[in-house]
Write an enzyme that holds these catalytic residues in place. Structure first.
Site, PDB file in Angstrom:
ATOM      1  N   GLY A 138     -10.447  -6.420  -8.672  1.00 19.37           N
ATOM      2  CA  GLY A 138      -9.135  -7.058  -9.147  1.00 19.37           C
ATOM      3  C   GLY A 138      -9.225  -7.857 -10.667  1.00 19.37           C
ATOM      4  O   GLY A 138      -8.583  -8.832 -11.029  1.00 19.37           O
ATOM      5  N   ASP A 167      -9.624   1.495  -5.249  1.00 19.46           N
ATOM      6  CA  ASP A 167      -8.540   0.923  -4.253  1.00 19.46           C
ATOM      7  C   ASP A 167      -9.456   0.465  -2.978  1.00 19.46           C
ATOM      8  O   ASP A 167     -10.222   1.136  -2.389  1.00 19.46           O
ATOM      9  CB  ASP A 167      -7.699   1.940  -3.552  1.00 19.46           C
ATOM     10  CG  ASP A 167      -6.831   1.372  -2.422  1.00 19.46           C
ATOM     11  OD1 ASP A 167      -6.908   0.494  -1.864  1.00 19.46           O
ATOM     12  OD2 ASP A 167      -6.200   2.566  -2.042  1.00 19.46           O
ATOM     13  N   VAL A 168      -9.450  -1.151  -3.101  1.00 20.53           N
ATOM     14  CA  VAL A 168     -10.423  -1.843  -2.216  1.00 20.53           C
ATOM     15  C   VAL A 168     -10.059  -1.369  -0.455  1.00 20.53           C
ATOM     16  O   VAL A 168     -10.862  -1.617   0.366  1.00 20.53           O
ATOM     17  CB  VAL A 168     -10.575  -3.036  -2.438  1.00 20.53           C
ATOM     18  CG1 VAL A 168     -11.195  -3.435  -3.877  1.00 20.53           C
ATOM     19  CG2 VAL A 168      -9.155  -3.968  -2.171  1.00 20.53           C
ATOM     20  N   ASN A 222     -12.389 -10.498  -5.838  1.00 17.83           N
ATOM     21  CA  ASN A 222     -11.010 -11.117  -6.140  1.00 17.83           C
ATOM     22  C   ASN A 222      -9.737 -10.259  -5.756  1.00 17.83           C
ATOM     23  O   ASN A 222      -8.663 -10.819  -5.487  1.00 17.83           O
ATOM     24  CB  ASN A 222     -11.070 -11.349  -7.570  1.00 17.83           C
ATOM     25  CG  ASN A 222      -9.692 -11.589  -7.990  1.00 17.83           C
ATOM     26  OD1 ASN A 222      -9.315 -12.938  -7.787  1.00 17.83           O
ATOM     27  ND2 ASN A 222      -8.920 -10.826  -8.690  1.00 17.83           N
ATOM     28  N   SER A 224      -8.409 -18.680  -0.286  1.00 18.35           N
ATOM     29  CA  SER A 224      -7.379 -19.514  -0.646  1.00 18.35           C
ATOM     30  C   SER A 224      -7.004 -20.741   0.431  1.00 18.35           C
ATOM     31  O   SER A 224      -7.458 -20.737   1.465  1.00 18.35           O
ATOM     32  CB  SER A 224      -6.113 -18.692  -0.514  1.00 18.35           C
ATOM     33  OG  SER A 224      -4.797 -19.357  -0.621  1.00 18.35           O
ATOM     34  N   TYR A 234      -0.832 -13.137   5.079  1.00 18.85           N
ATOM     35  CA  TYR A 234      -1.773 -13.603   3.844  1.00 18.85           C
ATOM     36  C   TYR A 234      -2.573 -14.663   4.265  1.00 18.85           C
ATOM     37  O   TYR A 234      -3.827 -14.588   4.152  1.00 18.85           O
ATOM     38  CB  TYR A 234      -0.931 -14.035   2.535  1.00 18.85           C
ATOM     39  CG  TYR A 234      -1.763 -14.312   1.578  1.00 18.85           C
ATOM     40  CD1 TYR A 234      -2.226 -13.325   0.469  1.00 18.85           C
ATOM     41  CD2 TYR A 234      -1.896 -15.760   1.081  1.00 18.85           C
ATOM     42  CE1 TYR A 234      -2.882 -14.000  -0.494  1.00 18.85           C
ATOM     43  CE2 TYR A 234      -2.801 -16.241   0.259  1.00 18.85           C
ATOM     44  CZ  TYR A 234      -3.137 -15.174  -0.654  1.00 18.85           C
ATOM     45  OH  TYR A 234      -4.178 -15.639  -1.843  1.00 18.85           O
ATOM     46  N   ALA A 240      -3.470 -15.473   7.278  1.00 17.38           N
ATOM     47  CA  ALA A 240      -4.378 -15.355   8.209  1.00 17.38           C
ATOM     48  C   ALA A 240      -5.631 -14.269   7.498  1.00 17.38           C
ATOM     49  O   ALA A 240      -6.749 -14.424   7.949  1.00 17.38           O
ATOM     50  CB  ALA A 240      -3.804 -14.361   9.304  1.00 17.38           C
ATOM     51  N   LYS A 261      -6.837 -14.704   4.461  1.00 15.42           N
ATOM     52  CA  LYS A 261      -7.617 -15.520   3.612  1.00 15.42           C
ATOM     53  C   LYS A 261      -8.529 -16.516   4.685  1.00 15.42           C
ATOM     54  O   LYS A 261      -9.734 -16.755   4.369  1.00 15.42           O
ATOM     55  CB  LYS A 261      -6.746 -16.339   2.688  1.00 15.42           C
ATOM     56  CG  LYS A 261      -6.201 -15.388   1.623  1.00 15.42           C
ATOM     57  CD  LYS A 261      -7.316 -14.875   0.765  1.00 15.42           C
ATOM     58  CE  LYS A 261      -6.645 -14.072  -0.372  1.00 15.42           C
ATOM     59  NZ  LYS A 261      -7.715 -13.528  -1.311  1.00 15.42           N
TER      60      LYS A 261
END
Length: 248
Positions: free
Chosen positions: A14, A62-63, A89, A141, A155, A157, A159
């Protein structure tokens, strides 16, 4: 403070924009060769052009794809012959309310934020173990600790999973003298938060003891510290960069 990364090779996922771009540029300014792994090649190439000639390699990645990640590491090794730093990231954010969150959307968030971080760490560790050294820094985060303010449950969960993954990998990797840490940003000035609108951003900033959002450079500076020799004996740490928004 600028750290000495001369001769080091860093992958930043990213890395084409926002926090990732700030991380890539900061490591580059310290002398590192940078691999900018991003799904957006146009922006990745723009970021690479801001670095010294020959010192940056943009790779479309594309991770969420295991094959794409393996191709990324192969391209990095072919170009630079080693990998010293990996900054994970790349991530996606959605604020979808819980009862409106589809299973497909849940899976999509997890595929990038958590599965992608796992796959990146696994491939990095395979190389770093042979080297007997390495630095992995994951971007978590505050949502992973609190459940989120704006974030959707998926999101938050994902992180939280990144935080636990970081600690688990740190225990494993310490025997090889590989540091695995995470940086956990709070609200940060990016295109995403700008899209939330002035009123919401003003209200959220007021809830932060520092009374302002973080800047991408604040996160990049924390990553640079953890990637440096100054953090030799630090592993399994989740470094909060949030102006006091979350303290634990």
């Amino acid at each position: 403070m600028q750290y000495d990364f001369n001769g080091r090779v860093a992958i930043v996922t990213g890395g084409a924009c926002g926090i990732g771009r700030a991380i890539a540029l900061t490591l580059s300014q310290g002398g590192a060769n940078i691999v900018i792994a991003d799904i957006n090649m146009a922006d990745a190439e723009k970021a690479a052009n801001e670095m010294p000639p020959g010192a940056a390699l943009p790779v479309r990645t594309d991770v969420s794809s295991e094959d794409s990640i393996k191709q990324l590491f192969a391209a990095t090794m072919e170009r630079f012959g080693k990998i010293d730093i990996v900054a994970n990231n790349a991530g996606v954010f959605k604020a979808t309310p819980l009862l409106e969150t589809s299973a497909a959307e849940w899976d999509g968030i997890m595929a990038v934020n958590l599965r992608g971080t796992f796959l990146m760490c696994r491939e990095a560790l395979r190389i770093m173990q042979k080297q007997g050294s390495g630095k992995i820094i994951n971007i978590a985060s505050t949502a992973g600790k609190t459940g989120g303010t704006m974030a959707g449950v998926h999101y938050a969960a994902s992180k939280a999973g990144v935080i636990c993954l970081t600690k688990s990998l740190a225990r494993y990797a310490a025997q090889y003298k590989i540091n695995v840490n995470a940086v956990s940003p709070g609200p940060t000035v990016t295109d995403l938060t700008k899209a939330w609108g002035e009123e919401l951003n003003t209200d959220l900033a007021a809830a932060i003891p520092w009374k302002e959002y973080g800047q991408p450079q604040d996160v990049a500076d924390a990553v640079a510290f953890l990637a440096s020799g100054k953090a030799r004996y630090i592993t399994g740490e989740i470094l909060d960069v949030n102006g006091g928004f979350v303290m634990d």
